[in-house]
Design an enzyme around this catalytic site. Structure first.
Site, short mmCIF file in Angstrom:
data_model
loop_
_atom_site.label_atom_id
_atom_site.label_comp_id
_atom_site.label_asym_id
_atom_site.label_seq_id
_atom_site.Cartn_x
_atom_site.Cartn_y
_atom_site.Cartn_z
N SER A 157 0.85 -1.19 0.00
CA SER A 157 0.00 0.00 0.00
C SER A 157 0.89 1.25 0.00
CB SER A 157 -0.87 -0.01 1.26
OG SER A 157 -1.42 1.26 1.50
N TYR A 196 -1.57 -1.09 10.37
CA TYR A 196 -1.76 -1.45 8.96
C TYR A 196 -0.56 -0.98 8.13
CZ TYR A 196 -3.87 -1.29 4.26
OH TYR A 196 -4.12 -1.44 2.91
N LYS A 241 2.36 -2.97 5.83
CA LYS A 241 2.54 -2.71 4.40
C LYS A 241 3.99 -2.32 4.10
CE LYS A 241 -1.45 -4.01 3.36
NZ LYS A 241 -1.69 -5.13 2.43
N1 LIG Z 1 -8.63 -0.38 -1.19
C1 LIG Z 1 -7.56 0.37 -1.05
O1 LIG Z 1 -7.63 1.62 -1.08
C2 LIG Z 1 -6.21 -0.26 -0.87
C3 LIG Z 1 -5.09 0.58 -0.94
C4 LIG Z 1 -3.82 0.02 -0.79
C5 LIG Z 1 -3.69 -1.34 -0.57
N2 LIG Z 1 -4.79 -2.13 -0.50
C6 LIG Z 1 -4.56 -3.55 -0.26
O2 LIG Z 1 -5.15 -4.30 -1.29
C7 LIG Z 1 -5.56 -5.58 -0.79
C8 LIG Z 1 -7.00 -5.83 -1.16
O3 LIG Z 1 -7.77 -4.79 -0.61
P1 LIG Z 1 -9.28 -4.47 -1.05
O4 LIG Z 1 -9.43 -3.01 -0.93
O5 LIG Z 1 -9.62 -5.17 -2.30
O6 LIG Z 1 -10.03 -5.12 0.21
P2 LIG Z 1 -11.40 -5.90 0.36
O7 LIG Z 1 -12.39 -5.41 -0.63
O8 LIG Z 1 -11.71 -5.80 1.81
O9 LIG Z 1 -11.00 -7.39 -0.01
C9 LIG Z 1 -10.13 -8.10 0.82
C10 LIG Z 1 -9.97 -9.49 0.27
O10 LIG Z 1 -9.19 -10.25 1.20
C11 LIG Z 1 -9.91 -11.42 1.58
N3 LIG Z 1 -9.63 -11.76 2.96
C12 LIG Z 1 -9.74 -10.97 4.05
N4 LIG Z 1 -9.46 -11.66 5.18
C13 LIG Z 1 -9.18 -12.93 4.78
C14 LIG Z 1 -8.86 -14.12 5.48
N5 LIG Z 1 -8.77 -14.17 6.82
N6 LIG Z 1 -8.65 -15.24 4.74
C15 LIG Z 1 -8.75 -15.22 3.40
N7 LIG Z 1 -9.06 -14.13 2.70
C16 LIG Z 1 -9.29 -13.00 3.37
C17 LIG Z 1 -11.38 -11.03 1.36
O11 LIG Z 1 -12.18 -12.15 1.09
P3 LIG Z 1 -13.22 -12.83 2.10
O12 LIG Z 1 -13.82 -11.76 2.96
O13 LIG Z 1 -14.17 -13.50 1.19
O14 LIG Z 1 -12.38 -13.79 2.88
C18 LIG Z 1 -11.29 -10.19 0.10
O15 LIG Z 1 -11.27 -11.02 -1.04
C19 LIG Z 1 -5.30 -5.55 0.71
O16 LIG Z 1 -4.06 -6.17 0.99
C20 LIG Z 1 -5.20 -4.06 1.02
O17 LIG Z 1 -4.40 -3.82 2.15
C21 LIG Z 1 -6.05 -1.63 -0.64
#
Ligand SMILES: NC(=O)c1ccc[n+]([C@@H]2O[C@H](COP(=O)([O-])OP(=O)(O)OC[C@H]3O[C@@H](n4cnc5c(N)ncnc54)[C@H](OP(=O)(O)O)[C@@H]3O)[C@@H](O)[C@H]2O)c1
Length: 282
Positions: free
Chosen positions: A158, A171, A175
């Site tokens: 991130s 968090y 990262k």
């Molecule tokens: N959105 C942003 O602005 C942003 C920015 C920078 C980095 N990121 C990073 O990008 C990645 C994805 O984020 P996102 O925004 O797409 O988040 P999200 O919509 O909350 O999706 C998170 C994903 O991780 C899975 N997950 C969560 N806990 C889990 C567990 N215990 N076991 C297995 N799977 C699990 C969830 O699936 P289930 O709930 O079905 O298990 C879902 O598929 C993360 O690492 C986040 O830190 C996001």
């Protein structure tokens, strides 16, 4: 590779890819992009129904798609998922470890508090899922990737890992650690034909950031700090992941690719972007 064949270097025909956190958001978009580029994909997350939906959509690109429902927080789960994915696809060439969490309250909302008011329990929850799972998953993926000869391991970090992120300290620490691990493994595993890179998105519209994108004043204030002035989409991230997964990035390893609309680059105020009052002001 000649310049005329370069566009084909973004293809992944015949590659075998595992994507974690593939049920929704960024992971789902990345899994579909890898499938569209010709990779067979193994998708994992906890939500079986959403995973099967994503796998079905991936199959429309004429590739194999396998849904492996698992809670990565379970003991031994990261290793188990990696081995199941490799068995199902006949090996692994690409691993995108994307699953990650914010500190989360009992009602599912993110815990945004100054570090001095945060709990050790919140810290350990985030470290366990975002960092300890990453370490186990990378270790488990190593033999499969070493056998590939054209491997790419990508960690979804991130922009918070490259800048100060008060209120999300734990968090951001995980990262930053993922970036460090990508650099160490990228260098350490280079002679085994394994490239390792981190991707560092800024604000992307997903379930994770709904607390901010869904509140107009908060969203406007956040976007005032993004030079491009807009939220990113999961597809914006998928483009970078596709590049890092494919032979188009053959010389890129041990790097952190930041895609944040300029958020993490200070302008010293010279860009003169007007900032509305902070919603954090008392
Ligand atoms: N959105 C942003 O602005 C942003 C920015 C920078 C980095 N990121 C990073 O990008 C990645 C994805 O984020 P996102 O925004 O797409 O988040 P999200 O919509 O909350 O999706 C998170 C994903 O991780 C899975 N997950 C969560 N806990 C889990 C567990 N215990 N076991 C297995 N799977 C699990 C969830 O699936 P289930 O709930 O079905 O298990 C879902 O598929 C993360 O690492 C986040 O830190 C996001």
């Amino acid at each position: 590779m000649s310049t005329s064949t370069l566009p084909g270097a973004f293809r992944l025909d015949g590659a075998r890819a595992l994507v974690t956190g593939a049920s929704r958001g960024i992971g789902r978009a990345c899994a579909l992009a890898l499938a569209a580029a010709g990779a067979d994909v193994a998708l994992t997350a906890r939500s079986g129904a959403a995973l099967h939906g994503a796998a079905k959509e991936a199959e429309e690109h004429g590739v194999r798609a396998v849904a492996l429902a698992a809670d990565l927080a379970g003991p031994g789960a990261p290793s188990d998922v990696v081995d199941r994915a490799a068995a199902a696809l006949g090996g692994l060439d690409v691993v995108l470890h994307n699953a990650g969490v914010l500190p989360t309250a009992a009602d599912g909302s993110p815990v945004l508090v100054p570090f001095q008011h945060s709990t050790q329990e919140d810290w350990e929850y985030v470290i366990a899922l975002n960092l300890n799972v990453t370490a186990e998953l990378c270790r488990a993926a190593h033999p499969h990737l070493a056998a590939s000869g054209r491997a790419s391991l990508i960690l979804m970090s991130s922009a918070s890992g490259v800048m100060g992120t008060p209120l999300l300290d734990a968090y951001a620490a995980t990262k930053a650690a993922q970036i460090s691990l990508a650099r160490s493994l990228g260098v350490g595993w280079a002679r085994e034909g394994i490239r390792v890179n981190a991707v560092c998105p800024g604000w992307i519209t997903t379930d994770m950031t709904g607390f901010a994108s869904g509140t107009e004043a908060f969203s406007n204030w956040l976007m005032a700090h993004v030079p491009q002035g807009r939220w990113g989409s999961p597809e914006d991230v998928a483009g970078a992941v596709l590049f890092l997964a494919s032979p188009a990035s053959a010389l890129v390893t041990a790097q952190a690719l930041v895609l944040d609309g300029g958020l993490s680059t200070p302008d010293g105020g010279l860009a003169a972007i007007p900032k509305p009052p902070s919603p954090f002001a008392a």
